[in-house]
Enzyme design. Structure first.
Site, short mmCIF file in Angstrom:
data_model
loop_
_atom_site.label_atom_id
_atom_site.label_comp_id
_atom_site.label_asym_id
_atom_site.label_seq_id
_atom_site.Cartn_x
_atom_site.Cartn_y
_atom_site.Cartn_z
CG ASP A 29 -27.18 -91.07 63.95
OD1 ASP A 29 -26.44 -90.29 64.58
OD2 ASP A 29 -27.35 -92.25 64.30
CD GLU A 87 -31.28 -93.23 63.25
OE1 GLU A 87 -32.33 -93.54 63.86
OE2 GLU A 87 -30.16 -93.27 63.77
CE LYS A 100 -28.73 -99.84 64.82
NZ LYS A 100 -28.52 -98.38 64.77
CG ASP A 116 -30.09 -96.38 62.33
OD1 ASP A 116 -29.72 -95.75 61.32
OD2 ASP A 116 -29.52 -96.31 63.43
CE LYS A 174 -26.49 -91.30 67.95
NZ LYS A 174 -26.12 -92.44 67.12
#
Ligand code: MG
Length: 371
Positions: free
Chosen positions: A243, A220, A165, A194, A267
């Site tokens: 995402d 990401e 992250k 991410d 997801k």
């Protein structure tokens, strides 16, 4: 066979430690999960879970899921649980949106379908591709030294792919994090940076261009919107994973048309269920995107449901899957379902259906029943 009843439980799932993302803008300490059991005239039951990652990550919250279930339950009562596509359309007609509530119900329908077929769910989704799915670590934002230490700890648990992250207003700090991780990462390991939407396009372009010579990994969701990510993709060289900006099949189609990325996270809770996520998965396979198939959050149940879809995704299109349950204090079925075994999840030898069921004594009193 008819659907004769639905039972709903609320369950708070505390995290082992507070989880920060999006450059420290968002902090999470517990998940508000909703479990659903669909009961049938044949005696079979199916289980589902709707679980956002807190209330601030994406537009969904536990109370909203349970309110939506009150409106969706009458759509399913009396119907054949095998009519999964038709029942998804009926739910969309009765209540547009609310994907997390529909994801719980759709999972329960697939769980029943697997039990009726006597087969683990991945066989109904096309069959296993390879023997297992690689597991993705989740490395919280910190100093470069802290993040390298977390990656080293994840490696000791078998992880060989990592989600680090990053993201914030301090460009130099992000460049330092990425350069430290690249310098420490063995050649046979993989990393995705991410950003969780934390950068504006100008910052994303500066950071990604600064590390373009060294960063091997994906970036990401660098920015908030699909439009902004498309701007970044046009001016950088690293592959971009999308995402949080993808909610519908149409979003994926638009992202592909605009070359806003080369891969995505899919997801089931965010997309409204396994049925819709499988449609997106098949589209992404057709256009050559790579995917992480996993859920937004939840118990080992949500992880396992998503892993059935991950396992049936072609190996060349499949990256590693993250396991939410590894971050939770409670575990209702230790050693069952999707588990990290030396960096891989295997689902062979599982019972029919999704093959993990939360015990009623763990769930406590139901929040609602519909008959
Ligand atoms: Mg992400």
């Amino acid at each position: 066979m008819k659907i004769t009843g639905l039972t709903v439980w609320q369950k708070t799932l505390p995290l082992k430690k507070p989880y920060w993302l999006s450059g420290g803008r968002l902090k999470f300490e517990a998940l508000d999960s909703t479990f659903v059991r669909i009961e049938t005239s044949g005696g079979l039951v199916g289980w589902g879970e709707g679980c956002p990652w807190g209330e601030t990550y994406l537009p969904a919250f536990g109370g909203g899921i349970r309110a939506a279930l009150a409106l969706l339950a009458p759509v399913l009562l009396g119907e054949n649980p095998g009519d999964i596509e038709r029942l998804n359309r009926a739910m969309d007609q009765a209540l547009p949106g609310h994907p997390y509530a529909k994801a719980a119900l759709d999972a329960a329908l697939w769980d029943i379908a697997g039990k009726r077929a006597g087969a683990p769910l991945f066989e109904l989704f096309g069959g296993a591709e390879g023997e297992g799915v690689a597991v993705n670590s989740s490395i919280s934002t910190g100093t470069p030294e802290e993040m390298v230490a977390l990656i080293n700890a994840a490696r000791a648990q078998g992880y060989r792919t990592h989600s680090a992250k990053v993201g914030g207003a301090d460009i130099a700090a992000d460049i330092a994090r990425i350069e430290a991780i690249e310098a420490a990462l063995p050649a046979d390991e993989h990393v995705t940076y991410d950003v969780n939407r934390a950068w504006v396009p100008g910052v994303a372009i500066q950071v990604m261009q600064a590390v373009s010579g060294s960063a091997r990994g994906w970036f990401e969701q660098p920015c908030e919107t699909l439009d902004q990510c498309a701007v970044v993709a046009a001016q950088t060289t690293q592959p971009i994973m999308l995402d949080e900006c993808l909610h519908t099949f149409g979003d994926h189609l638009e992202a592909w048309k605009r070359s806003a990325g080369q891969g995505c996270k899919i997801k089931p809770n965010r997309l409204g269920g396994l049925t819709k996520t499988r449609q997106v998965r098949d589209f992404c396979v057709a256009v050559g995107w790579q995917m992480h198939v996993e859920d937004v959050g939840g118990s080992v149940f949500a992880d396992t449901a998503a892993l059935h879809l991950a396992l049936s995704t072609p190996v060349e299109n499949r990256l590693a899957s993250w396991l939410s349950h590894a971050h939770l204090v409670d575990d209702f079925a230790p050693d069952e379902g999707a588990r990290n075994r030396g960096g891989m999840v295997r689902l062979d030898g599982q019972r029919p259906g999704i093959a993990v069921e939360p015990p009623e004594d763990w769930l406590g009193q139901p929040a609602a029943t519909y008959r």
